[in-house]
Every structure is written in structure tokens, then in C-alpha cells.
Scaffold this active site. Structure first.
Site, PDB file in Angstrom:
ATOM      1  N   SER A 262      61.601  -2.148  40.459  1.00 55.21           N
ATOM      2  CA  SER A 262      60.416  -2.967  40.712  1.00 55.21           C
ATOM      3  C   SER A 262      60.737  -4.083  41.688  1.00 55.21           C
ATOM      4  CB  SER A 262      59.913  -3.577  39.402  1.00 55.21           C
ATOM      5  OG  SER A 262      60.768  -4.635  38.979  1.00 55.21           O
ATOM      6  N   ASP A 263      59.717  -4.519  42.417  1.00 54.40           N
ATOM      7  CA  ASP A 263      59.854  -5.813  43.067  1.00 54.40           C
ATOM      8  C   ASP A 263      59.992  -6.854  41.962  1.00 54.40           C
ATOM      9  OD1 ASP A 263      59.936  -7.861  44.920  1.00 54.40           O
ATOM     10  OD2 ASP A 263      58.257  -7.092  46.082  1.00 54.40           O
ATOM     11  N   TRP A 264      60.497  -8.009  42.315  1.00 53.01           N
ATOM     12  CA  TRP A 264      60.870  -9.004  41.314  1.00 53.01           C
ATOM     13  C   TRP A 264      59.613  -9.579  40.631  1.00 53.01           C
ATOM     14  CZ3 TRP A 264      64.464  -6.559  43.365  1.00 53.01           C
ATOM     15  CH2 TRP A 264      65.812  -6.786  43.097  1.00 53.01           C
TER      16      TRP A 264
END
Length: 614
Positions: A262-264
């Protein structure tokens, strides 16, 4: 459209990318996890599997060395290593290690040169290995749908083929050093405003031909280690929850063998994400562990779902763990300077960054003023000459090893060059500063103006409010032209800007965001030591209202309607027969070409009598 052919060999399609180099295994079927990952997962407890589904802090995966799965270190990119420590408090700021900042994608795309992107990726891979980084978060290959997107500086182009081919070359270069790439942001993430909740609404053909195409090309040509799912929703569904986009399309259709992270902070429903194939939640907080256990108890998840989700990541970690070549010694604290041997290496990378910046610069206009001649009387005006803007702000901001200014680089050749700031980079300048610049220019025949977008107007996290330069810069350029001087404008910006003075100045050299050596590269170009060869990777309209998306950009807080469909960038301008300031592919050089009195003659070696000869 023509892309310069790479001089580098393409990867064998049956032994793709990093994984083929790491373990020598043949490509496994896309829907079948490698046997060794399955064997290890059978030995892990459910608790161990849940631990592996999220990171350990900001930059690491959880360590499970007792089971043969060491922790991985991830690092922001993509135009340099933004290596920080593992505490959440420094996610978006320094300290980070000093390292070379290469030109941003907004610059390198103008090279149209796969071999250059391969070399940048290779050098980043070399730096990553020396810094014990396992995965670099890049490249960013989202399409430049609208010129106001705050992160356009990190993206290649408005064209999916160009974006995909250059991104694939970058990935091959990086992963050839045994370091994984994380191709981002997957997908249809084309604005920063409300990026964590906005839904990109678009039809299937547009999605396939424009926004998925760069990722498709990179997966098929470069076998990246990971894809990073983006924050946004796509047609109503968060990417982090979508099995169609995290599994069915990349794995089932493209043959993707890596894992998805995932993106953060992009995860919303971890249980849905596991079913979708989202292997790694970053950063790691353990927030969703309880909901995963509840789903297992209720039967909403099975242990086999955890295995299927984790298998590609486990396989990659196993391959990485058995790869020789990583240094034994760490690089030290994130804010420590390089050692003497490392500094020698960084010096060489800096020299390459200077060459790369020159190769990517675009000469938009030139009436013969450039290159400057040894006896030309010129001055330099503009704050960007003294304090260069060479990279974007946000998660890709690099702690540069050495920053070259245009003024310092010019004065290293000719010490007598007059300079005046002309304006402040923040745009708040009093009239006296502009008057002082005009006084300096009055004594010279030629004026070089260093203009551009300030950091505060172009960054990750927000979109630009307009397409203009700060008013004070436009006014100063016009006042200088009114002196009847020969004016050359050097631009530093990560995206398209309006140029109301373009017809009045004699030359325009666009450096984009050319990395830490952009100043010295610009001096090389102005003085004729290098030839600008870049061609625009995006169209430059006369004004923002000319852009097809200007009428409906950010029209809703929660939905982004892609009403233009396929007509992105030059596709719109060409089909609508609409003039632009500078078209996609435009770029001059110092070489002059002429065609005169063409002669056509028959081919004397043609074999007569063959059907179809004309």
C-alpha cells in the site's frame, strides 16, 4: 511517435527481471505460488502470518529471520535515495542520508532515451545496495492528465507508451543491481487534492489505453518486485480493496509475479485487502491485526487467504535473502555524511547527474542568441540563479550531496558576470528589488533571466491553483524586454507554466527540475559546452483555459470525472486542431538543418518484373 531504441538488451521473457537474476528459477505460472514459498507458509503460525501482513514502523517489514524471512528496508525514490530512520516522526522530512539527486522524471522524460533511464536506475540500484536498501519506491508513472497536478514533477508524460517504456528501462536498471522496484501509484491517481478519498470515474477503454498501459508495459517488460496501490478510489472502490486491480488484471492478464504494497496509510478495509491480494500494509501499526483475527474466527477469511496473499512477498524475500553482494556494514545514521570512499563514488554520480540534466533540457525557443559567445556582454537576473530549484517537495525530496548553482557555475568560467536577484522566490518582492535588476541589465547587451516555480507552489499533497508563474517574475521579464535587451529565460519548474512573454524574449531554455547538478548543466548549455537535445514529453498550451480538463478539473470534492476520455494531452490538441504554445515532442538544438533541392532517382538495383513493383 518514436522512442529512441535502447542500446541495452531486453530481459528474457521467460526469466523475468529481478527474480530470474536472483534465484535462476524459470517463470512460474501467474496463478501458482512458487513451491518454496508454499512450503514455508505451511510452517508459519497464523500469528506469524498476520505479523507479516504489515510493516515494522515506517520503512521496514517485520523480521522473521528464524523462519528464513529477514526484514526488508524500503526507501523513497525515485530520483534519489531518501533513506531515513524507521521512526514515524520523520516520514515527510529530514534527516535523511546525503546522496545524489538525479533529474526528476519531468526532466528525464524529455530525453526519450531508454538507455539514459536504465543508467539512472542502475546508479540508484548501486546506491541502494551500498545503503542496504532492499526496495526503492519508484518509478512514478501516473499520466499527466492535467498540468496543475501537484505531483507532475515526479511523473514522466501525458503519453502512456512513453511513460511505460521509460519506466521499464528504469526498473531494469535498478533491479539489475539486485534491488526491487515499487511501481507507483497504481492506478488512475492523477490529482493530489482529496487524493485519499476521491474516486476517479472513467470508462473501461480510457482506463485500459491510457492509465493502465504504463503499468502493463512495465510488468511485461521489466518484472518489477512490487506495485504500490494508490490512495484513491477507482469507480467507487478503493484500490486497496479491489481484487480486480490488485490481482485479476496485473496477475491474471499481465503475468505479474511480484507483490502489492500500500501507499503509506492507503489501507481502508484490511480484510478486503487480503482477499484482493494486498500483501503489505505500510506503515506498520498493527491497527488491523484484531480485525483480521475476527474475520478468521467468523469464517470471513480462511488461512488459505492469508497464504495466497503473502506467497508472492514471501517468495521475493526468500530470493532476496539468498542473494550475495549486499555490504556487511551499514551506512550509519541517516543524517551522517558519506565516508571518503563513498564520497568518491558520489562525485562520479554527481558528474553523471550533470550530463543527464543537460541531455534532458529542452530548448523551446532560440533566435540565434544561444549559445552565448565568449565576447558577449551579459548579466544574470533572478533568484533561481543563486538558489536553484532542482527537485520537487514531499516524499521524494532528497538531501543532496552537492548542489550546483547557475550563477556559481557561470562565474567559474567568467568571473565578471553581474548579477541581481530581481525577485524573491516566494514571490513577495518590493519594487526596489526589480529596479535594481533593471539597473544591472542596463549595462549589458544580453540578459539571462533565471525564473521558475517556487517550492511552495508545487508539491506532493496539493494541486496548483493556476498555471502561471508568480506575477512578479512575469512583470520583471516584460520590463527587461522593454529595455530592448536580448533576453534569454531559463525556466525551472516541474510542470507546465504559462509564458505570456514568450513572443518577446529571444530564447527559452527549460531545465524542468534537473537534479542537484542542474545549475552546472545549465551553464554548460548556455555557454555551448553541451547541446540541448530534449523533446517535450507533454504539451504546453498558451493558457490553462486551453486545456481540455480545465472546465471540469476538481469539480467535485469526492469524485473526479475523466470526461475527456482518451483525449489526454496531444490527443486532444491534435484532434481538435487546437494550437499550443509548444507541442508534445517539440525541442530545438544548436545544430542547424536545411533541406534544399531534393533529387529523386530510380533505384538502379531494383529487380524488374516482380509483382507489386511500382
Amino acid at each position: 511517435m518514436t522512442i529512441r531504441p535502447s542500446r541495452l538488451p531486453k530481459p528474457d521473457p521467460d526469466r523475468g527481471g529481478l527474480r530470474g537474476r536472483l534465484d535462476g528459477q524459470d517463470r512460474a505460472p501467474a496463478d501458482m505460488a512458487p513451491n518454496r514459498a508454499c512450503e514455508l507458509l505451511r510452517r508459519l503460525s497464523i500469528g506469524e502470518k498476520i505479523r507479516l501482513l504489515s510493516g515494522d514502523g515506517v520503512w521496514r517489514t517485520k523480521d522473521c529471520s528464524a523462519r528464513g524471512l529477514p526484514s526488508l528496508f524500503l526507501c523513497d525514490g525515485p530520483h534519489g535515495l531518501r533513506k531515513q530512520d524507521n521512526s514515524a516522526s520523520v516520514r515527510m522530512g529530514n534527516p535523511s542520508i546525503r546522496t545524489v539527486c538525479f533529474p526528476c522524471a519531468c526532466a528525464t522524460a524529455n530525453s526519450w532515451d531508454e538507455s539514459l533511464l536504465f543508467e539512472i536506475g542502475r546508479r540508484l540500484g548501486e546506491l541502494a545496495r551500498s545503503g542496504q536498501v532492499d526496495i526503492v519506491l519508484g518509478p512514478s508513472v501516473n499520466i499527466k492528465r492535467n498540468p496543475l497536478c501537484g505531483r507532475n514533477f515526479e511523473y514522466f508524460s501525458e503519453d502512456p507508451l512513453l511513460s511505460g517504456r521509460l519506466g521499464a528501462a528504469w526498473v531494469r536498471g535498478l533491479q539489475g543491481q539486485g534491488v526491487g522496484a515499487s511501481v507507483k501509484h497504481f492506478c488512475a491517481n492523477n490529482q493530489e487534492t482529496d487524493r485519499t478519498r476521491s474516486s476517479s470515474v472513467l470508462d473501461e477503454r480510457t482506463l485500459r489505453e491510457i492509465y493502465l498501459k504504463p503499468f502493463d508495459i512495465i510488468v511485461r517488460e521489466a518484472d518489477p518486485a512490487t506495485l504500490m496501490c494508490s490512495y484513491n478510489r477507482l469507480n467507487g472502490t478503493y484500490l486497496s480493496d479491489s481484487r480486480r486491480f490488485l490481482h485479476d488484471i496485473p496477475v491474471g492478464e499481465w503475468g505479474f509475479r511480484g507483490f502489492v504494497l500500500s501507499d503509506w496509510g492507503a489501507v481502508h478495509d484490511r480484510v478486503a485487502g487480503i482477499r484482493a491480494g494486498l500483501a503489505l500494509e505500510m506503515p506498520g501499526t498493527g491497527f488491523f491485526d484484531r480485525s483480521i483475527r475476527r474475520a478468521l474466527r467468523r469464517g470471513d477469511l480462511a488461512e488459505s487467504d492469508l497464504d495466497a496473499c503473502l506467497a508472492p512477498m514471501v517468495e521475493w524475500i526468500l530470493a532476496r535473502a539468498t542473494t550475495p553482494g549486499a555490504p556487511d556494514e551499514p551506512t550509519g545514521a541517516p543524517d551522517s555524511g558519506p565516508s571518503a570512499s563513498a564520497a568518491s563514488s558520489l562525485d562520479e554520480h554527481h558528474r553523471f547527474a550533470r550530463e543527464a540534466a543537460a541531455r534532458c533540457a529542452v530548448l523551446l525557443k532560440n533566435d540565434g542568441l544561444l549559445p552565448l559567445r565568449p565576447d558577449d556582454s551579459f548579466c544574470v537576473i533572478g533568484a533561481f540563479a543563486e538558489t536553484p530549484r532542482f527537485q520537487g517537495a514531499g516524499s521524494s525530496a532528497i538531501h543532496p550531496y552537492q548542489v550546483d548553482s547557475l550563477l556559481g557555475s557561470l562565474r567559474a568560467v567568467r568571473a565578471d558576470i553581474p548579477y541581481s536577484r530581481g525577485f524573491a522566490q516566494d514571490g513577495d518582492t518590493d519594487e526596489a528589488t526589480g529596479d535594481a535588476a533593471l539597473a544591472v541589465a542596463a549595462d549589458r547587451d544580453i540578459v539571462v533571466v533565471a525564473a521558475g516555480l517556487p517550492d511552495a507552489e508545487e508539491s506532493e499533497g496539493f494541486d496548483r491553483p493556476h498555471m502561471r508563474l508568480p506575477v512578479v517574475q512575469d512583470e520583471l521579464v516584460r520590463r527587461l524586454c522593454a529595455l530592448e535587451k536580448r533576453v534569454a529565460v531559463v525556466l525551472s519548474a516541474g510542470s507546465v507554466v504559462e509564458m505570456p512573454w514568450a513572443d518577446e524574449v529571444r530564447a527559452i531554455l527549460h531545465m524542468h527540475l534537473g537534479g542537484e547538478a542542474a545549475g552546472s548543466a545549465c551553464a554548460d548549455l548556455l555557454l555551448g559546452a553541451a547541446n540541448p537535445g530534449g523533446k517535450l514529453a507533454e504539451s504546453h498550451p498558451f493558457q490553462y483555459d486551453d486545456h481540455i480538463t480545465s472546465r471540469f478539473w476538481l469539480e467535485s470534492e469526492t469524485q473526479s470525472f475523466y470526461r475527456e476520455g482518451l483525449f489526454v494531452g496531444y490527443r486532444y490538441y491534435d484532434s481538435a486542431v487546437r494550437a499550443v504554445r509548444f507541442p508534445f515532442g517539440h525541442g530545438l538544438s544548436y545544430t542547424r538543418f536545411a533541406y534544399d533541392r531534393p533529387v529523386v532517382r530510380a533505384d538502379e538495383h531494383r529487380r524488374p518484373g516482380r509483382r507489386g513493383d511500382r
